[in-house]
Design a protein around this motif. Structure first.
Motif, PDB file in Angstrom:
ATOM      1  N   LYS A 431       0.717  -1.241  -0.017  1.00 46.17           N
ATOM      2  CA  LYS A 431      -0.088   0.144  -0.040  1.00 46.17           C
ATOM      3  C   LYS A 431       0.963   1.136  -0.001  1.00 46.17           C
ATOM      4  O   LYS A 431       1.930   1.317   0.666  1.00 46.17           O
ATOM      5  CB  LYS A 431      -1.069  -0.037   1.284  1.00 46.17           C
ATOM      6  CG  LYS A 431      -1.977  -1.205   1.216  1.00 46.17           C
ATOM      7  CD  LYS A 431      -2.632  -1.204   2.651  1.00 46.17           C
ATOM      8  CE  LYS A 431      -3.627  -2.334   2.455  1.00 46.17           C
ATOM      9  NZ  LYS A 431      -4.464  -2.313   3.833  1.00 46.17           N
ATOM     10  N   PRO A 440      -2.836   7.720   2.312  1.00 38.03           N
ATOM     11  CA  PRO A 440      -2.773   6.795   1.182  1.00 38.03           C
ATOM     12  C   PRO A 440      -2.388   7.662  -0.128  1.00 38.03           C
ATOM     13  O   PRO A 440      -3.062   8.704  -0.515  1.00 38.03           O
ATOM     14  CB  PRO A 440      -4.191   6.147   0.968  1.00 38.03           C
ATOM     15  CG  PRO A 440      -4.610   6.139   2.386  1.00 38.03           C
ATOM     16  CD  PRO A 440      -4.273   7.632   2.830  1.00 38.03           C
ATOM     17  N   ARG A 465      -0.803  -5.813  -5.207  1.00 37.43           N
ATOM     18  CA  ARG A 465      -1.115  -7.035  -4.276  1.00 37.43           C
ATOM     19  C   ARG A 465      -0.296  -8.244  -4.325  1.00 37.43           C
ATOM     20  O   ARG A 465      -0.039  -8.867  -3.507  1.00 37.43           O
ATOM     21  CB  ARG A 465      -2.424  -7.328  -4.447  1.00 37.43           C
ATOM     22  CG  ARG A 465      -3.670  -6.532  -4.203  1.00 37.43           C
ATOM     23  CD  ARG A 465      -4.921  -7.113  -4.863  1.00 37.43           C
ATOM     24  NE  ARG A 465      -6.197  -6.184  -4.518  1.00 37.43           N
ATOM     25  CZ  ARG A 465      -6.928  -6.395  -3.310  1.00 37.43           C
ATOM     26  NH1 ARG A 465      -6.461  -7.178  -2.316  1.00 37.43           N
ATOM     27  NH2 ARG A 465      -7.791  -5.464  -3.229  1.00 37.43           N
ATOM     28  N   ASN A 504       3.543  -1.027   4.245  1.00 41.00           N
ATOM     29  CA  ASN A 504       2.916   0.273   3.797  1.00 41.00           C
ATOM     30  C   ASN A 504       4.044   1.077   3.298  1.00 41.00           C
ATOM     31  O   ASN A 504       4.957   1.373   4.255  1.00 41.00           O
ATOM     32  CB  ASN A 504       2.381   1.116   5.114  1.00 41.00           C
ATOM     33  CG  ASN A 504       1.059   0.427   5.453  1.00 41.00           C
ATOM     34  OD1 ASN A 504       0.371  -0.244   4.761  1.00 41.00           O
ATOM     35  ND2 ASN A 504       0.628   0.367   6.864  1.00 41.00           N
TER      36      ASN A 504
END
Length: 528
Positions: A431, A440, A465, A504
């Motif tokens: 992410k 984000p 992903r 992250n």
């Protein structure tokens, strides 16, 4: 391959564009009242109408989105108003011409090399626009897709050099004349033979495989030796394997014959040498031992293992084919001598084969160079190109130049590429976050680059992903935010993800807009 759709000045979507057409609340209002059979109610009829309207509006928006996607240029620069600049050359189409690009590449245009939209040979003044891409920063800035679909498998390109050439007359694009194609000897930073030639079909949105590529080394600064002057006789005939002696067979006749060690050095190291008759080839006459022979001669046969022994007495001669043997008590020592000689022979043979292989490689290089000289010999333009390249790069001490030849049957983007898969590493669910705001980060895609490798690996948002990178390489991650700013993730931040399954990942977003291509290259790291 004649049509191409390229937008070098795309405009970012506004908030109004994004939200346009998304309000369908009017079709979802509830209805209250009496409850007669449903098929007789107004709700049923309104639902049918509403459903029709929804389908119609949905189809309208889907059609518009498909039309927009079809109109979206396949090649779009990463930043609005920033791109790798064209170099413009002007010429008379009827005369042809030659041009030198700043890298030293040679562009050769024959007479009648252009066609108009009707297929007629163009005359008069023509403008050629030309540019090259030799590093990942320029490929990223130009927005050239580096993915290649082959039989449903998606590959990522590693480039040995890429170019774009177009031709124009009075502001209108021209076509290449396949009967008089433009030829380009593009300077390349790689002499490897793993690359292929591809043409970017921006209508089909894929690269077309054209041919296997070939690097040609052209050297003018030094006096090269002609390839045919190389010694072509590569043989190990002068190196013979050692003679393996046999154990004497007491049932077979044999002779002890004196010989000069210098004349038969292969026998000099053995003790108790005898010449044993091969009676299948030359039957032995027992009466011969009763003759007092006046002379005897020994000759090694072409098989390298047997010897011809000839006895002479007056006019009488006897000739025997013999094997070299030793008595049983001397055999162990003779075998030890042979084994040592054989090891030395193998080492010498390997040295000769290695030298021959090196000579083959040198010959191939000289043949390539000779081929290049046949193409470019007496070409002052190419000599000037080498001088210009040296002037551009003062640290370049190379006297040779690697070029890759393109035969331009269609104007557009051409590439010398090697298809490869994504880097192999641990699979991560990534992410993205803005390192400053901690919010984000929404991007269309990210570009992964490995230092020292001229390849860009594209990950779209859905691909994050299953994100992978090579932890043994030095990596960078580039992206463009929705408001057109550069976002970069450093190698250290990427390395910190090793061993994780989710991460992250923070990216540093530039505070200011990039204004020029040079400014963008500095921000990206042109050495990548």
């Amino acid at each position: 391959m004649t049509n191409y759709n390229i937008n070098r000045n795309r405009k970012p979507l506004t908030d109004a564009d994004i939200s346009k057409g998304q309000d369908f609340d009017a079709f979802l209002k509830s209805y209250s009242g009496a409850k007669p059979p449903f098929y007789k109610t107004g709700t049923f009829y309104m639902s049918v109408v509403a459903l029709g309207l929804v389908i119609g509006v949905g189809a309208y928006f889907m059609t518009n989105e498909e039309d927009a996607a079809a109109k979206t240029a396949y090649v779009q620069p990463a930043f609005n108003g920033i791109d790798v600049a064209d170099t413009v050359y002007k010429m008379n189409a009827a005369e042809g011409g030659e041009f030198i690009y700043t890298t030293g590449s040679l562009i050769r245009v024959p007479e009648g090399g252009f066609l108009d939209s009707a297929g007629n040979v163009v005359k008069g003044d023509v403008e050629i626009r030309y540019r090259e891409f030799h590093n990942t920063a320029d490929i990223f800035l130009a927005g050239i897709p580096m993915t290649y679909d082959s039989a449903g498998i998606n590959y990522h390109f590693e480039s040995a050099g890429m170019l774009e050439i177009t031709a124009w007359q009075n502001g209108k694009p021209l076509k290449a004349n396949p009967n008089a194609p433009v030829k380009i000897a593009m300077a390349s930073n790689s002499s490897e033979e793993k690359f292929n030639v591809y043409y970017l079909d921006t209508v089909k949105k894929n690269w077309d495989f054209i041919a296997k590529d070939k690097a040609v080394v052209v050297g003018f600064a030094k006096d090269t030796t002609k390839a045919d002057s190389l010694a072509k006789g590569k043989s190990t005939a002068s190196l013979s394997p050692p003679l393996e002696v046999k154990k004497a067979d007491k049932k077979k006749p044999s002779f002890v014959i004196g010989f000069e060690p210098a004349e038969f050095p292969e026998l000099a190291s053995y003790k108790g040498v005898r010449f044993q008759v091969d009676d299948e080839k030359t039957p032995y006459d027992k009466k011969d031992k009763e003759i007092t022979w006046e002379d005897v001669s020994i000759m090694r046969n072409t098989d390298g293992a047997t010897y011809t022994v000839t006895f002479t007495h007056g006019v009488i001669t006897r000739t025997y084919i013999t094997d070299v043997v030793v008595n049983a008590e001397d055999y162990a020592a003779a075998k030890k001598v042979y084994d040592a000689k054989y090891v030395a022979y193998q080492a010498a043979l390997k040295a000769i084969n290695d030298k021959n292989a090196a000579d083959d490689k040198s010959l191939e290089a000289k043949l390539l160079n000779a081929d290049g000289r046949r193409i470019f010999d007496n070409d002052q333009a190419m000599r000037s190109a080498l001088e210009r390249r040296s002037a551009i790069d003062r640290n370049n001490e190379k006297e040779d130049m690697v070029v890759r030849e393109f035969i331009i049957n269609d104007f557009g983007i051409w590439n010398s590429d090697c298809p490869s898969s994504l880097p192999v590493g641990e699979t991560l669910f990534v992410k993205l976050f803005d390192s400053r705001t901690k919010k984000p980060l929404v991007v269309n895609h990210v570009i992964l680059v490995e230092k020292g490798k001229n390849a860009v690996y594209t990950y779209y948002a859905s691909d994050l992903r299953n994100f992978q990178f090579n932890p043994d390489a030095e990596n960078l991650l580039w992206a463009v935010t929705q408001d057109g700013k550069l976002a970069i993730c450093s190698d250290s931040d990427l390395q910190a993800m090793v061993g994780k399954t989710e991460a992250n990942l923070t990216m540093t977003v530039s505070a200011e807009d990039l204004k020029t291509a040079e400014q963008a290259r500095v921000a990206l790291g042109i050495g990548i």
